[in-house]
Design a protein around this motif. Structure first.
Motif, PDB file in Angstrom:
ATOM      1  N   GLY A 154      19.588  -8.506 -12.590  1.00  0.00           N
ATOM      2  CA  GLY A 154      18.873  -7.236 -12.689  1.00  0.00           C
ATOM      3  C   GLY A 154      17.407  -7.422 -13.023  1.00  0.00           C
ATOM      4  N   ARG A 155      17.103  -8.370 -13.897  1.00  0.00           N
ATOM      5  CA  ARG A 155      15.710  -8.649 -14.232  1.00  0.00           C
ATOM      6  C   ARG A 155      14.945  -9.154 -13.011  1.00  0.00           C
ATOM      7  NH1 ARG A 155      14.415  -9.579 -19.611  1.00  0.00           N
ATOM      8  NH2 ARG A 155      13.037 -11.287 -19.043  1.00  0.00           N
ATOM      9  N   ALA A 160      11.129  -8.092  -8.488  1.00  0.00           N
ATOM     10  CA  ALA A 160      10.932  -8.102  -7.037  1.00  0.00           C
ATOM     11  C   ALA A 160      10.643  -6.698  -6.514  1.00  0.00           C
ATOM     12  CB  ALA A 160      12.169  -8.681  -6.349  1.00  0.00           C
ATOM     13  N   GLY A 161      11.383  -5.703  -7.004  1.00  0.00           N
ATOM     14  CA  GLY A 161      11.155  -4.325  -6.561  1.00  0.00           C
ATOM     15  C   GLY A 161       9.765  -3.840  -6.905  1.00  0.00           C
ATOM     16  N   PHE A 162       9.303  -4.150  -8.126  1.00  0.00           N
ATOM     17  CA  PHE A 162       7.962  -3.716  -8.515  1.00  0.00           C
ATOM     18  C   PHE A 162       6.894  -4.391  -7.665  1.00  0.00           C
ATOM     19  CE2 PHE A 162       4.143  -4.533 -11.120  1.00  0.00           C
ATOM     20  CZ  PHE A 162       3.708  -3.223 -11.262  1.00  0.00           C
ATOM     21  N   TRP A 193      10.930   0.627  -4.160  1.00  0.00           N
ATOM     22  CA  TRP A 193      11.179   1.698  -5.131  1.00  0.00           C
ATOM     23  C   TRP A 193      12.665   1.813  -5.453  1.00  0.00           C
ATOM     24  CZ3 TRP A 193      14.014   6.190  -5.415  1.00  0.00           C
ATOM     25  CH2 TRP A 193      13.682   7.079  -6.428  1.00  0.00           C
ATOM     26  N   LEU A 194      13.508   1.788  -4.431  1.00  0.00           N
ATOM     27  CA  LEU A 194      14.955   1.885  -4.655  1.00  0.00           C
ATOM     28  C   LEU A 194      15.472   0.698  -5.467  1.00  0.00           C
ATOM     29  CD1 LEU A 194      16.139   3.115  -1.124  1.00  0.00           C
ATOM     30  CD2 LEU A 194      16.096   4.443  -3.255  1.00  0.00           C
ATOM     31  N   LEU A 311       0.565  -9.099 -14.371  1.00  0.00           N
ATOM     32  CA  LEU A 311       1.651  -8.597 -13.527  1.00  0.00           C
ATOM     33  C   LEU A 311       1.112  -7.798 -12.345  1.00  0.00           C
ATOM     34  CD1 LEU A 311       4.667  -8.470 -13.117  1.00  0.00           C
ATOM     35  CD2 LEU A 311       4.773  -6.527 -14.685  1.00  0.00           C
ATOM     36  N   LEU A 312       0.054  -7.016 -12.554  1.00  0.00           N
ATOM     37  CA  LEU A 312      -0.548  -6.264 -11.449  1.00  0.00           C
ATOM     38  C   LEU A 312      -1.150  -7.210 -10.411  1.00  0.00           C
ATOM     39  CD1 LEU A 312      -2.279  -3.311 -13.341  1.00  0.00           C
ATOM     40  CD2 LEU A 312      -0.225  -3.196 -11.911  1.00  0.00           C
ATOM     41  N   ALA A 313      -1.775  -8.296 -10.870  1.00  0.00           N
ATOM     42  CA  ALA A 313      -2.339  -9.267  -9.930  1.00  0.00           C
ATOM     43  C   ALA A 313      -1.240  -9.946  -9.124  1.00  0.00           C
ATOM     44  CB  ALA A 313      -3.163 -10.304 -10.693  1.00  0.00           C
ATOM     45  N   VAL A 314      -0.123 -10.283  -9.786  1.00  0.00           N
ATOM     46  CA  VAL A 314       1.014 -10.878  -9.072  1.00  0.00           C
ATOM     47  C   VAL A 314       1.534  -9.923  -8.010  1.00  0.00           C
ATOM     48  CG1 VAL A 314       3.412 -11.624  -9.320  1.00  0.00           C
ATOM     49  CG2 VAL A 314       1.702 -12.400 -10.950  1.00  0.00           C
ATOM     50  N   ALA A 315       1.695  -8.641  -8.389  1.00  0.00           N
ATOM     51  CA  ALA A 315       2.237  -7.655  -7.452  1.00  0.00           C
ATOM     52  C   ALA A 315       1.298  -7.443  -6.269  1.00  0.00           C
ATOM     53  CB  ALA A 315       2.478  -6.329  -8.182  1.00  0.00           C
ATOM     54  N   THR A 316       0.013  -7.338  -6.536  1.00  0.00           N
ATOM     55  CA  THR A 316      -0.949  -7.122  -5.452  1.00  0.00           C
ATOM     56  C   THR A 316      -0.951  -8.292  -4.476  1.00  0.00           C
ATOM     57  OG1 THR A 316      -2.325  -5.817  -6.956  1.00  0.00           O
ATOM     58  CG2 THR A 316      -3.358  -6.610  -4.930  1.00  0.00           C
ATOM     59  N   TRP A 317      -0.890  -9.500  -5.016  1.00  0.00           N
ATOM     60  CA  TRP A 317      -0.916 -10.703  -4.173  1.00  0.00           C
ATOM     61  C   TRP A 317       0.388 -10.883  -3.410  1.00  0.00           C
ATOM     62  CZ3 TRP A 317      -0.656 -16.373  -6.307  1.00  0.00           C
ATOM     63  CH2 TRP A 317      -0.810 -17.264  -5.243  1.00  0.00           C
TER      64      TRP A 317
END
Length: 669
Positions: A154-155, A160-162, A193-194, A311-317
């Motif tokens: 779940g973690r 991954a979803g975010f 999102w789901l 975390l935002l930088a990871v997600a954007t990349w």
């Protein structure tokens, strides 16, 4: 994908290396992930009379439940009152029943650290003298079992979803606004999102069982769920669900109102959507920062914002990389992925990598602290793997940027729909039905509305044969021509070596990113290296300051004794070798080997061992090892209550009447 300018990169690398050295050389105490640093009675101690209570000291504050601290007597029955309390600072105690008999008692604990991770373990102490016990003392894992594995999955899915949700949306807004109309990109962001929503709900349900019993049946226990909602982690998960409701509205606008506007109107809406989406994304990222490693230890006021930015930088990349990969493979012919969009993402990714390097240096110093923790702790080893993966993905990203530059240098020779259709007219009129259906099949995922020309031709056919059967045939022919034209354009685009190379390198980046995300998830559930080293140092200091302690054991932690014996009967000679590990006070493991004079294994009928400390009038403490194989016995959990010069006596029986006892002294503790 990164934009690399050699001189700047060299300067940046030197600055980062200098910063790492400076930070690590000036490390100060910190904590995250609670660790047991002391106890009273201490592990392996032998006390003259029963204590009133048992107290445990941790490296940080912990949360307790009804059964967090348990004391079991030699028969495995509860010897405590069951009421664990905070006795000051990070020390917690549980009272014992009065009139406890002599013997070995087991202390078991399972608590939740301030950074939300369960911590469990056990140790023993003895009253009067050590004794046999029915309780098995083993290394406990608070996060094992089915529930623990499900929680770990779940973690991973929540991260991954975010990443897909935030990074995919950022890619559309910042790099490719026309991508809002691409069905594949829409499905990617909605899937993110789901996934994040479903995994957050699962984590909320699993949390109670994960931090207590670990039983699958307790997942639906309403009382446990109520307890979880009162914790910081529960509040973070509920906050994440509320923010996901706002994210759903953002997605509806992005792929609804925004997608239907023309380019000029999209530019006006982009700023508002970017601002709103950024606030929601930062809020979701904060739900991790407020409940994990960043929320405990030193400099939390700095660590939490740094964790959010990281975390935002990871997600954007990585999320943008996923969207780019999907667009390279699934972008329809009518909405091609422009080279300018790829170049914009390259610049953004470069900024993300620089941000990750800066925030990563700070987080590494805070969680590891010393150079030795890199190699001597599991956290440090995982971090080294993560650093290696990041270096690898940056190297592959440089290759991707080279392909992007080649694409940008190619002249744009995009034919208009009219000329494309005109060129394909001869082919379409002569194509067989199989060829036409094959072309249509190849473009099953492509919108066939290259169709301004198709509609025009259909209109002309209808004008010519408005009342005749030819009108239907003309419309069908127009659709076939449009499908074939789209298929040919897609094949030409896919055959381009620059685009093919870019696809391949971006796919490699995405594969490495998936492994990187797995390692990152493992890091979040691993005790930081700094805490592990501090706990070991505190335990060692507590032992060295105890009156019952003595000089340290040999460097290798093993004492080996060779004792020759002769029972006097036939086949009664041999040698017994005893290995005592770790040869310190507390629990030890014995390995006993019997050999004949010729070195062959000797399977004697009976073998017993006893420990005696004459200076303290302690013992003999009997040990009966278990036979493992021919000539090999072992015993675990052998309690050495205090350090000293112990006499180790071995009784060997080689027949019904032939028996002898031999002994030798050993410094233990």
């Amino acid at each position: 994908m990164t934009q690399t300018i050699a001189p700047r990169v060299r300067s940046l690398a030197l600055l980062l290396l200098a910063a790492v050295g400076l930070l690590l050389s000036g490390a100060t105490p910190a904590s995250a992930h609670a660790a047991l640093t002391g106890s009273d009675p201490r592990q392996g101690a032998v006390v003259d009379k029963a204590p009133v209570q048992v107290s445990l000291t941790f490296s940080e504050a912990v949360s307790l439940s009804d059964d967090s601290l348990r004391v079991l007597d030699p028969k495995g029955e509860r010897a405590d009152t069951g009421e664990a309390v905070n006795s000051g600072g990070t020390t917690y105690a549980v009272r014992l029943h009065s009139g406890l008999p002599d013997g070995t008692y087991t202390v078991s604990y399972q608590v939740v650290s301030a950074d939300s991770h369960p911590v469990a373990g056990a140790f023993t102490f003895s009253i009067g003298a050590p004794s046999a016990t029915s309780v098995t003392v083993s290394e406990q894992s608070a996060d094992g079992g089915v529930v623990g594995r499900a929680y770990a999955v779940g973690r991973y899915l929540s991260y991954a979803g975010f990443i897909v949700l935030a990074g995919g949306s950022a890619f559309v807004l910042a790099c490719w606004p026309r991508g809002a109309g691409v069905r594949a990109v829409q499905r990617l962001v909605v899937a993110g999102w789901l996934t994040l929503t479903a995994s957050t709900l699962a984590l909320l349900l699993l949390r109670g069982s994960y931090t207590t019993s670990g039983k699958l049946g307790d997942v639906i226990d309403p009382d446990l769920l109520g307890d979880v909602l009162q914790t910081r982690t529960g509040a973070a998960l509920v906050s994440r669900l509320l923010l996901l409701a706002a994210a759903a509205l953002f997605i509806a606008v992005l792929f609804g109102t925004y997608e239907k506007r023309d380019d000029e109107e999209k530019r006006d809406l982009t700023f508002g959507l970017a601002l709103g989406g950024g606030v929601v994304a930062a809020g979701i990222a904060a739900t991790w920062a407020m409940s994990e490693h960043a929320s405990t230890g030193i400099q939390t006021g700095i660590a939490m914002p740094v964790d959010i930015v990281h975390l935002l930088a990871v997600a954007t990349w990585l999320g943008g990389l996923t969207a780019l990969l999907l667009s390279l493979y699934r972008a329809p012919a009518g909405i091609p992925l422009e080279t300018a969009a790829v170049r914009r993402f390259s610049r953004i990714a470069y900024g993300c990598v620089v941000t990750l390097a800066a925030t990563g240096v700070y987080q590494t110093w805070r969680q590891v602290g010393t150079w030795s923790a890199f190699t001597d702790t599991r956290y440090g080893q995982l971090l080294l793997v993560k650093i290696g993966l990041v270096a690898l993905i940056v190297g592959v990203a440089y290759t991707s940027r080279r392909w992007t530059r080649r694409l940008a240098e190619q002249p744009v020779t995009e034919a208009s729909p009219v000329s494309s259709t005109a060129e394909s007219g001869a082919e379409a009129s002569g194509a067989s039905g199989a060829e036409v259906s094959g072309a249509s099949g190849a473009e099953a995922d492509e919108p066939v509305a290259v169709g301004s020309v198709a509609v025009a031709e259909a209109g002309e056919g209808g004008a010519r044969d408005a009342d005749g059967p030819g009108s239907e045939r003309a419309a069908q022919l127009a659709r076939q021509r449009a499908a074939m034209d789209a298929a040919r354009r897609k094949r030409a685009r896919d055959a381009d070596p620059g685009r093919f190379g870019l696809r391949r390198s971006v796919l490699a980046e995405a594969g490495i990113a998936a492994v990187l995300l797995t390692v990152t998830t493992m890091l979040t559930s691993t005790e930081p290296g700094r805490t592990a080293e501090e706990a070991a140092a505190a335990t060692s200091a507590a032992q060295s300051s105890s009156p019952s302690s003595s000089p340290s054991a040999p460097a290798n932690g093993v004492v080996t004794l060779d004792l020759a014996f002769d029972t006097g009967g036939k086949d009664g000679k041999g040698v017994v070798r005893i290995d005592v590990t770790p040869a310190r006070t507390g629990a030890n493991t014995l390995h006993v080997y019997a050999e004949r004079p010729d070195g062959q294994a000797f399977d004697v009928p009976e073998l017993k061992i006893a420990f005696t400390l004459e200076a303290q009038d302690l013992g003999p403490l009997p040990v009966v090892p278990d036979r493992i194989t021919t000539g090999h016995w072992t015993a675990s959990g052998v309690q050495i209550p205090m350090a000293g010069d112990w006499e180790v006596a071995v009784t060997v029986r080689t027949s019904d009447v032939d028996q002898v006892t031999v002994s030798k002294n050993a410094k233990i503790g």
